[in-house]
Design a protein around this motif. Structure first.
Motif, PDB file in Angstrom:
ATOM      1  N   GLU A 111       0.824  -1.214   0.000  1.00  0.00           N
ATOM      2  CA  GLU A 111       0.000   0.000   0.000  1.00  0.00           C
ATOM      3  C   GLU A 111       0.850   1.252   0.000  1.00  0.00           C
ATOM      4  O   GLU A 111       0.348   2.361   0.171  1.00  0.00           O
ATOM      5  CB  GLU A 111      -0.930  -0.001   1.213  1.00  0.00           C
ATOM      6  CG  GLU A 111      -2.149  -0.870   0.973  1.00  0.00           C
ATOM      7  CD  GLU A 111      -2.830  -1.279   2.257  1.00  0.00           C
ATOM      8  OE1 GLU A 111      -2.986  -0.425   3.137  1.00  0.00           O
ATOM      9  OE2 GLU A 111      -3.192  -2.466   2.361  1.00  0.00           O
ATOM     10  N   PHE A 112       2.152   1.062  -0.182  1.00  0.00           N
ATOM     11  CA  PHE A 112       3.046   2.213  -0.166  1.00  0.00           C
ATOM     12  C   PHE A 112       2.800   3.049  -1.414  1.00  0.00           C
ATOM     13  O   PHE A 112       2.876   2.557  -2.543  1.00  0.00           O
ATOM     14  CB  PHE A 112       4.499   1.733  -0.119  1.00  0.00           C
ATOM     15  CG  PHE A 112       5.480   2.832   0.179  1.00  0.00           C
ATOM     16  CD1 PHE A 112       5.593   3.334   1.467  1.00  0.00           C
ATOM     17  CD2 PHE A 112       6.267   3.356  -0.827  1.00  0.00           C
ATOM     18  CE1 PHE A 112       6.492   4.355   1.743  1.00  0.00           C
ATOM     19  CE2 PHE A 112       7.169   4.372  -0.548  1.00  0.00           C
ATOM     20  CZ  PHE A 112       7.279   4.863   0.739  1.00  0.00           C
ATOM     21  N   ASP A 113       2.490   4.316  -1.191  1.00  0.00           N
ATOM     22  CA  ASP A 113       2.114   5.208  -2.289  1.00  0.00           C
ATOM     23  C   ASP A 113       3.346   5.559  -3.124  1.00  0.00           C
ATOM     24  O   ASP A 113       4.316   6.091  -2.626  1.00  0.00           O
ATOM     25  CB  ASP A 113       1.521   6.479  -1.672  1.00  0.00           C
ATOM     26  CG  ASP A 113       0.697   7.232  -2.668  1.00  0.00           C
ATOM     27  OD1 ASP A 113       0.851   6.946  -3.877  1.00  0.00           O
ATOM     28  OD2 ASP A 113      -0.090   8.083  -2.248  1.00  0.00           O
TER      29      ASP A 113
ATOM     30  N   ARG B  36       9.712   9.238  -3.222  1.00  0.00           N
ATOM     31  CA  ARG B  36       9.497   8.049  -2.405  1.00  0.00           C
ATOM     32  C   ARG B  36       9.882   6.776  -3.134  1.00  0.00           C
ATOM     33  O   ARG B  36      10.130   5.748  -2.506  1.00  0.00           O
ATOM     34  CB  ARG B  36       8.031   7.989  -1.972  1.00  0.00           C
ATOM     35  CG  ARG B  36       7.663   9.132  -1.038  1.00  0.00           C
ATOM     36  CD  ARG B  36       6.187   9.396  -1.060  1.00  0.00           C
ATOM     37  NE  ARG B  36       5.410   8.209  -0.706  1.00  0.00           N
ATOM     38  CZ  ARG B  36       5.105   7.884   0.533  1.00  0.00           C
ATOM     39  NH1 ARG B  36       5.488   8.641   1.529  1.00  0.00           N
ATOM     40  NH2 ARG B  36       4.410   6.819   0.784  1.00  0.00           N
TER      41      ARG B  36
ATOM     42  N   SER C 259      12.020  15.119   5.546  1.00  0.00           N
ATOM     43  CA  SER C 259      11.330  15.947   6.527  1.00  0.00           C
ATOM     44  C   SER C 259      10.126  15.212   7.109  1.00  0.00           C
ATOM     45  O   SER C 259       9.699  14.158   6.622  1.00  0.00           O
ATOM     46  CB  SER C 259      10.950  17.290   5.914  1.00  0.00           C
ATOM     47  OG  SER C 259      10.261  17.050   4.717  1.00  0.00           O
ATOM     48  N   PHE C 260       9.636  15.816   8.141  1.00  0.00           N
ATOM     49  CA  PHE C 260       8.469  15.392   8.887  1.00  0.00           C
ATOM     50  C   PHE C 260       7.308  14.980   7.965  1.00  0.00           C
ATOM     51  O   PHE C 260       6.946  15.742   7.070  1.00  0.00           O
ATOM     52  CB  PHE C 260       8.087  16.623   9.716  1.00  0.00           C
ATOM     53  CG  PHE C 260       7.045  16.408  10.732  1.00  0.00           C
ATOM     54  CD1 PHE C 260       7.321  15.692  11.879  1.00  0.00           C
ATOM     55  CD2 PHE C 260       5.777  16.958  10.560  1.00  0.00           C
ATOM     56  CE1 PHE C 260       6.357  15.525  12.856  1.00  0.00           C
ATOM     57  CE2 PHE C 260       4.804  16.789  11.537  1.00  0.00           C
ATOM     58  CZ  PHE C 260       5.108  16.077  12.680  1.00  0.00           C
TER      59      PHE C 260
ATOM     60  N   GLY D  94       6.692   9.867   5.441  1.00  0.00           N
ATOM     61  CA  GLY D  94       6.376   8.435   5.478  1.00  0.00           C
ATOM     62  C   GLY D  94       7.540   7.543   5.882  1.00  0.00           C
ATOM     63  O   GLY D  94       7.537   6.346   5.572  1.00  0.00           O
ATOM     64  N   LYS D  95       8.506   8.091   6.597  1.00  0.00           N
ATOM     65  CA  LYS D  95       9.658   7.275   7.014  1.00  0.00           C
ATOM     66  C   LYS D  95       9.232   6.166   7.981  1.00  0.00           C
ATOM     67  O   LYS D  95       9.598   5.008   7.805  1.00  0.00           O
ATOM     68  CB  LYS D  95      10.716   8.173   7.690  1.00  0.00           C
ATOM     69  CG  LYS D  95      11.244   9.295   6.804  1.00  0.00           C
ATOM     70  CD  LYS D  95      12.314  10.121   7.492  1.00  0.00           C
ATOM     71  CE  LYS D  95      11.841  10.881   8.718  1.00  0.00           C
ATOM     72  NZ  LYS D  95      10.838  11.939   8.439  1.00  0.00           N
ATOM     73  N   THR D  96       8.444   6.558   8.970  1.00  0.00           N
ATOM     74  CA  THR D  96       8.008   5.571   9.955  1.00  0.00           C
ATOM     75  C   THR D  96       7.126   4.509   9.304  1.00  0.00           C
ATOM     76  O   THR D  96       7.246   3.318   9.581  1.00  0.00           O
ATOM     77  CB  THR D  96       7.258   6.280  11.109  1.00  0.00           C
ATOM     78  OG1 THR D  96       8.162   7.209  11.722  1.00  0.00           O
ATOM     79  CG2 THR D  96       6.771   5.301  12.146  1.00  0.00           C
ATOM     80  N   TYR D  97       6.259   4.977   8.410  1.00  0.00           N
ATOM     81  CA  TYR D  97       5.373   4.039   7.696  1.00  0.00           C
ATOM     82  C   TYR D  97       6.199   3.018   6.914  1.00  0.00           C
ATOM     83  O   TYR D  97       5.911   1.822   6.929  1.00  0.00           O
ATOM     84  CB  TYR D  97       4.447   4.816   6.753  1.00  0.00           C
ATOM     85  CG  TYR D  97       3.394   3.947   6.106  1.00  0.00           C
ATOM     86  CD1 TYR D  97       2.132   3.798   6.687  1.00  0.00           C
ATOM     87  CD2 TYR D  97       3.663   3.258   4.924  1.00  0.00           C
ATOM     88  CE1 TYR D  97       1.168   2.992   6.100  1.00  0.00           C
ATOM     89  CE2 TYR D  97       2.704   2.448   4.335  1.00  0.00           C
ATOM     90  CZ  TYR D  97       1.462   2.318   4.923  1.00  0.00           C
ATOM     91  OH  TYR D  97       0.522   1.514   4.355  1.00  0.00           O
TER      92      TYR D  97
ATOM     93  N   ARG E 152       2.441  13.926   4.541  1.00  0.00           N
ATOM     94  CA  ARG E 152       1.215  13.136   4.494  1.00  0.00           C
ATOM     95  C   ARG E 152       0.357  13.322   5.737  1.00  0.00           C
ATOM     96  O   ARG E 152      -0.761  12.862   5.802  1.00  0.00           O
ATOM     97  CB  ARG E 152       1.563  11.671   4.291  1.00  0.00           C
ATOM     98  CG  ARG E 152       2.402  11.452   3.057  1.00  0.00           C
ATOM     99  CD  ARG E 152       2.697   9.995   2.877  1.00  0.00           C
ATOM    100  NE  ARG E 152       1.474   9.260   2.716  1.00  0.00           N
ATOM    101  CZ  ARG E 152       0.927   8.934   1.554  1.00  0.00           C
ATOM    102  NH1 ARG E 152       1.517   9.291   0.444  1.00  0.00           N
ATOM    103  NH2 ARG E 152      -0.194   8.266   1.496  1.00  0.00           N
TER     104      ARG E 152
HETATM  105  P1  ADP Z   1       7.492  10.419   9.025  1.00  0.00           P
HETATM  106  O1  ADP Z   1       7.896   9.285   9.881  1.00  0.00           O
HETATM  107  O2  ADP Z   1       8.388  10.612   7.846  1.00  0.00           O
HETATM  108  O3  ADP Z   1       7.339  11.697   9.807  1.00  0.00           O
HETATM  109  P2  ADP Z   1       5.016   8.958   8.826  1.00  0.00           P
HETATM  110  O4  ADP Z   1       5.514   7.625   8.434  1.00  0.00           O
HETATM  111  O5  ADP Z   1       4.639   9.149  10.237  1.00  0.00           O
HETATM  112  O6  ADP Z   1       6.057  10.096   8.397  1.00  0.00           O
HETATM  113  O7  ADP Z   1       3.799   9.303   7.852  1.00  0.00           O
HETATM  114  C1  ADP Z   1       2.940  10.387   8.084  1.00  0.00           C
HETATM  115  C2  ADP Z   1       1.498   9.945   7.974  1.00  0.00           C
HETATM  116  O8  ADP Z   1       1.216   9.484   6.687  1.00  0.00           O
HETATM  117  C3  ADP Z   1       1.177   8.835   8.928  1.00  0.00           C
HETATM  118  O9  ADP Z   1      -0.079   9.060   9.507  1.00  0.00           O
HETATM  119  C4  ADP Z   1       1.162   7.598   8.060  1.00  0.00           C
HETATM  120  O10 ADP Z   1       0.239   6.659   8.547  1.00  0.00           O
HETATM  121  C5  ADP Z   1       0.762   8.148   6.720  1.00  0.00           C
HETATM  122  N1  ADP Z   1       1.410   7.413   5.618  1.00  0.00           N
HETATM  123  C6  ADP Z   1       2.684   7.500   5.252  1.00  0.00           C
HETATM  124  N2  ADP Z   1       2.939   6.728   4.186  1.00  0.00           N
HETATM  125  C7  ADP Z   1       1.770   6.151   3.865  1.00  0.00           C
HETATM  126  C8  ADP Z   1       1.329   5.251   2.843  1.00  0.00           C
HETATM  127  N3  ADP Z   1       2.155   4.790   1.919  1.00  0.00           N
HETATM  128  N4  ADP Z   1       0.051   4.872   2.826  1.00  0.00           N
HETATM  129  C9  ADP Z   1      -0.796   5.310   3.754  1.00  0.00           C
HETATM  130  N5  ADP Z   1      -0.475   6.164   4.731  1.00  0.00           N
HETATM  131  C10 ADP Z   1       0.793   6.581   4.794  1.00  0.00           C
END
Ligand code: ADP
Ligand code: MG
Length: 316
Positions: free
Chosen positions: A130-132, A138, A172-173, A176-179, A312
């Protein structure tokens, strides 16, 4: 023989197939069933007419359970599907787990293999599938993630213990790094690999609290020994000397010595992290040498992978 037929007739009389069921009619439907037909054809040479006759209760059981599942009714063994088998030339029904059940079990195993400290709940549902991919910034990180998983699984299969460096995701913030870290962990779990995901600032707080109960060593050990370790958001909080040298330094040293893949995510690039975050000023003197040593370990353990794109978190 007589008993089986009687029991079967009793059962059938309680079951409304075709509203007015009778034995011959019901069995006609059973014999018309594609799976039953296939089974009888496949085992033609092993089945005598007598054995088929004796197996009618089983054929009926198969047919009945199969239809219950198809009609979403409660079946004899929920989560399992009936399969016709032959045992010592007698027809029998065994029950095998359905795809749904296998998938559910896989998900349960996955959640056991991915452990975390201070991470958001969304990592549980993060999936590479589901990674966009619509944003260029990205794509390369996604590619690097797939490459890591391939190479890691490859060396596992080959039992070659070849070191595969992790990723240092920088951007940056909200990009989607954590995702992405969560998705990688969940994907690795599918091949039985365990991952520790650690929100580093939360871990630091937890460790400070563990000093009183003398538990810091145990907590650090669990994290440092994990097959795959992901340190999320390093650089989000200012470091104390203790956290940098006796926690981060110790973890990284152990992982480097044992060649254990380690991932990082940070708003800082590697260079920024080394120059702006790691040095700690004491008595007016910056200890950049210690910062360099930590950074060498991070560089050994991972490859810098920039991520960019939309924040995001602002998307509804
Ligand atoms: P970062 O760690 O870079 O600050 P996050 O991973 O927390 O960013 O992503 C920010 C938001 O976007 C989160 O709520 C996350 O669930 C959502 N998100 C990020 N990547 C995706 C994705 N590929 N599909 C769905 N939601 C995503
Ligand atoms: Mg994050």
């Amino acid at each position: 023989m007589e008993n089986i037929s009687k029991a079967l007739r009793d059962r059938i009389s309680k079951l409304p197939i075709n509203n007015a069921p009778n034995y011959a009619e019901v069995m006609k439907q059973v014999y018309a069933d594609q799976d039953v037909k296939q089974f009888l054809t496949d085992h033609q040479s092993e089945l005598t007419a007598e054995n088929i006759n004796r197996g009618e209760a089983k054929l009926y059981e198969f047919f009945n359970e199969k239809n219950k599942i198809a009609n979403h009714e409660t079946s004899f063994a929920p989560g399992y599907k009936p399969v016709l088998t032959l045992s010592k030339n007698l027809i029998d029904v065994t029950y095998e787990p359905t795809e749904d059940l296998l998938e559910k079990r896989q998900e349960q195993n996955m959640s056991k293999l991915v452990t975390s400290v201070g991470m958001p709940k969304m990592i549980e549902s993060a999936r590479l599938s589901e990674f966009d991919m619509n944003e260029n910034g990205r794509n390369s990180a996604y590619g690097a993630a797939l490459e890591f998983i391939d190479r890691y699984n490859e060396q596992l299969k080959a039992d070659s213990h070849q070191f595969v460096p992790g990723l240092y995701l920088t951007g940056s913030f909200g990009v989607g790094k954590t995702y992405l870290l969560g998705s990688i962990a969940n994907q690795l779990a599918k091949s039985g690999v365990s991952t520790q995901l650690v929100h580093f600032p939360s871990f630091a707080v937890e460790l400070r609290e563990a000093i009183k109960s003398n538990q810091t060593g145990a907590k650090i050990d669990v994290v440092k020994q994990s097959a795959i370790l992901m340190l999320d958001d390093i650089g989000a909080d200012s470091l104390s000397e203790w956290i940098r040298d006796d926690v981060l330094g110790v973890i990284l040293e152990y992982r480097m010595q044992n060649e254990l893949p380690t991932f990082f995510s940070s708003n800082f690039t590697m260079q920024e992290f080394e120059e702006q975050h790691l040095p700690i000023t004491k008595n007016g003197v910056e200890d950049s040498l210690k910062a360099k040593r930590i950074m060498e370990r991070i560089r050994f353990l991972s490859r810098e992978t920039p991520m960019s794109g939309l924040n995001r978190r602002n998307k509804g």
